[in-house]
Design an enzyme around this catalytic site. Structure first.
Site, PDB file in Angstrom:
ATOM      1  N   GLY A  71      40.249  33.741  43.420  1.00 27.00           N
ATOM      2  CA  GLY A  71      39.659  35.071  43.559  1.00 27.00           C
ATOM      3  C   GLY A  71      40.726  36.155  43.641  1.00 27.00           C
ATOM      4  N   ASN A 151      33.796  39.123  54.288  1.00 28.97           N
ATOM      5  CA  ASN A 151      34.203  37.774  54.700  1.00 28.97           C
ATOM      6  C   ASN A 151      34.435  37.626  56.202  1.00 28.97           C
ATOM      7  OD1 ASN A 151      36.476  39.505  53.836  1.00 28.97           O
ATOM      8  ND2 ASN A 151      37.722  37.857  54.654  1.00 28.97           N
ATOM      9  N   SER A 199      35.335  32.525  43.571  1.00 28.91           N
ATOM     10  CA  SER A 199      36.336  31.507  43.877  1.00 28.91           C
ATOM     11  C   SER A 199      35.631  30.205  44.255  1.00 28.91           C
ATOM     12  CB  SER A 199      37.180  32.013  45.054  1.00 28.91           C
ATOM     13  OG  SER A 199      38.101  31.040  45.428  1.00 28.91           O
ATOM     14  N   CYS A 325      43.845  34.028  56.356  1.00 25.38           N
ATOM     15  CA  CYS A 325      45.217  34.510  56.181  1.00 25.38           C
ATOM     16  C   CYS A 325      45.697  35.238  57.428  1.00 25.38           C
ATOM     17  CB  CYS A 325      45.316  35.445  54.972  1.00 25.38           C
ATOM     18  SG  CYS A 325      43.878  35.463  53.916  1.00 25.38           S
TER      19      CYS A 325
HETATM   20  N1  PLP Z   1      37.910  37.906  48.594  1.00 27.27           N
HETATM   21  C1  PLP Z   1      37.237  37.477  49.669  1.00 27.27           C
HETATM   22  C2  PLP Z   1      36.075  38.278  50.169  1.00 27.27           C
HETATM   23  C3  PLP Z   1      37.613  36.313  50.322  1.00 27.27           C
HETATM   24  O1  PLP Z   1      36.937  35.891  51.404  1.00 27.27           O
HETATM   25  C4  PLP Z   1      38.714  35.574  49.825  1.00 27.27           C
HETATM   26  C5  PLP Z   1      39.169  34.355  50.502  1.00 27.27           C
HETATM   27  O2  PLP Z   1      39.328  34.325  51.703  1.00 27.27           O
HETATM   28  C6  PLP Z   1      39.373  36.050  48.678  1.00 27.27           C
HETATM   29  C7  PLP Z   1      38.938  37.220  48.085  1.00 27.27           C
HETATM   30  C8  PLP Z   1      40.512  35.309  48.083  1.00 27.27           C
HETATM   31  O3  PLP Z   1      40.045  34.235  47.313  1.00 27.27           O
HETATM   32  P1  PLP Z   1      41.031  33.061  46.903  1.00 27.27           P
HETATM   33  O4  PLP Z   1      41.267  32.246  48.130  1.00 27.27           O
HETATM   34  O5  PLP Z   1      40.302  32.305  45.849  1.00 27.27           O
HETATM   35  O6  PLP Z   1      42.263  33.695  46.375  1.00 27.27           O
END
Ligand code: PLP
Length: 373
Positions: A71, A151, A199, A325
């Site tokens: 993502g 998220n 993702s 993260c």
């Molecule tokens: N966007 C959102 C809302 C997410 O929750 C996350 C992952 O935590 C990402 C983007 C990043 O996705 P990826 O882990 O596939 O890079």
């Protein structure tokens, strides 16, 4: 000790059927999809069937799906290409986006001088549409980038309304649907976004693969240069097993959506009830939040904040604060900092995120562990 995983917004376990499908590809379909011999052609067929299957789930055309490694990559590519290739002069986003959007937008501001405006977020986590209209009425070639499901707190954007407003002002609309694809219906005929990203590891598929949806006739340029894969938009030999796994995971997610959604919703209700009984002064962050995410402020002393996750982990329980993260960080989450006041933001908080693999017993054990801290 029974281990309990309540961190499904960070990542999910891969469904056994997906592992099975991926294993078959790894063992039997190892050809390079760009090769013209039969091994290559078989691999190519698998990729194109996966593309068709994914497109069908969200009511898009197969040609509008571009595979990426995750993502984050898809967000970076779309935002950058909009500025560089579509000559977007201004991005309107919010301060509660994932860092894959926020940090990218910040860098684009520095590199290209693109204007970045942040739409107001209400204390309940909702996007302020009146402010969005106000910002859009200022003119300039604009991209609006707003996530579907947050998220960290699980607030839900009214996608159709956001698109309607954005298009009324002739701006483009990008949405990060990483937390919603596979967990709620997305019909691109009804919600005609210009771009979205997903993702696989968030919907019980493998890590290291995702996709971007780019509306037909939108001419983006690649972020990487090399081969002609993905119509030259994403060079690099395709991860066939990952792509096949992602398509299978999405297919299963939508096949089981109704039953899994109602099961998980009940589980979340049960968890809220347990909090009400055992931590009566707790507070839910965000209003009308998505069925698999529960973000709470706990009536515990502030000094417990930094050790909370560690203590739960020692008891075999995986939950998080904010996004994965940021879990190791003692800084308050940028999302909570946006919606809570200074005192509230210092309180210990937790994000509990469920999947259909969780049970009421998991919730009970989690609450008991929390009580003993
Ligand atoms: N966007 C959102 C809302 C997410 O929750 C996350 C992952 O935590 C990402 C983007 C990043 O996705 P990826 O882990 O596939 O890079």
């Amino acid at each position: 000790m029974k281990k309990i995983y309540l961190d499904n917004a960070s990542t999910t376990s891969v469904r056994p059927e997906v592992v099975q499908e991926m294993t078959k590809v790894l063992l039997e379909d190892f050809g390079n999809p760009s090769s013209t011999h039969s091994f290559g052609r078989s691999a190519k067929v698998l990729i194109e069937s996966a593309r068709k299957s994914i497109a069908k789930q969200i009511n898009a055309a197969a040609s509008e799906i571009i595979f990426t490694s995750c993502g984050t990559e898809a967000n970076n590519w779309i935002l950058r290409s909009c500025v560089r290739d579509l000559k977007i002069e201004r991005i309107i986003t919010s301060r509660i986006e994932h860092h894959a959007v926020l940090h990218t937008v910040e860098i684009l501001g520095q590199e290209y001088g693109v204007q970045v405006d942040f739409v107001n977020v209400k204390p309940n986590g909702e996007i302020d549409f009146t402010d969005l209209v106000e910002l859009l009425s200022q003119g300039k070639k604009t991209l609006v980038s707003l996530m579907h499901i947050n998220n960290e707190i699980g607030t839900v954007l009214n996608l159709e309304k956001a698109i309607r407003i954005t298009h009324d002002y002739n701006a483009l609309f990008h949405t990060d649907t990483v937390q919603s694809i596979g967990k709620t219906e997305i019909d691109l005929e009804k919600a005609p976004v210009d771009f979205l990203v997903a993702s696989a590891h968030k919907f019980h598929g493998p890590k290291g693969v995702g996709f971007a949806y780019v509306k037909k006739n939108t001419i983006l340029q690649p972020m990487f240069y090399g081969g002609e894969q993905e119509k030259g938009l994403r060079a690099g030999t395709e991860a066939v097993h990952q792509i096949v796994g992602m398509a299978k995971a999405l297919e299963l997610a939508y096949e089981n959506l109704d039953s899994e959604r109602s099961y998980i919703s009940e589980l979340k209700k049960y968890a809220v009830k347990r909090f009400e009984i055992d931590f009566p002064d707790f507070k839910i962050n965000g209003e009308e939040t998505f069925y698999n995410i529960l973000n709470v402020n706990l009536p515990l002393p502030e000094e417990k904040t930094s050790m909370l996750l560690f203590h739960l982990d020692m008891k075999g329980i995986a939950v998080s604060r904010g996004s994965a993260c940021q879990s190791g960080s003692i800084r308050p989450s940028h999302v909570l900092a946006e919606i809570l006041n200074k005192d509230e933001v210092k309180k210990p908080n937790l994000r509990i995120s469920f999947s259909h693999y969780n049970t009421k017993e998991d919730v009970d054990l989690f609450i008991e562990a929390l009580k003993s801290i």
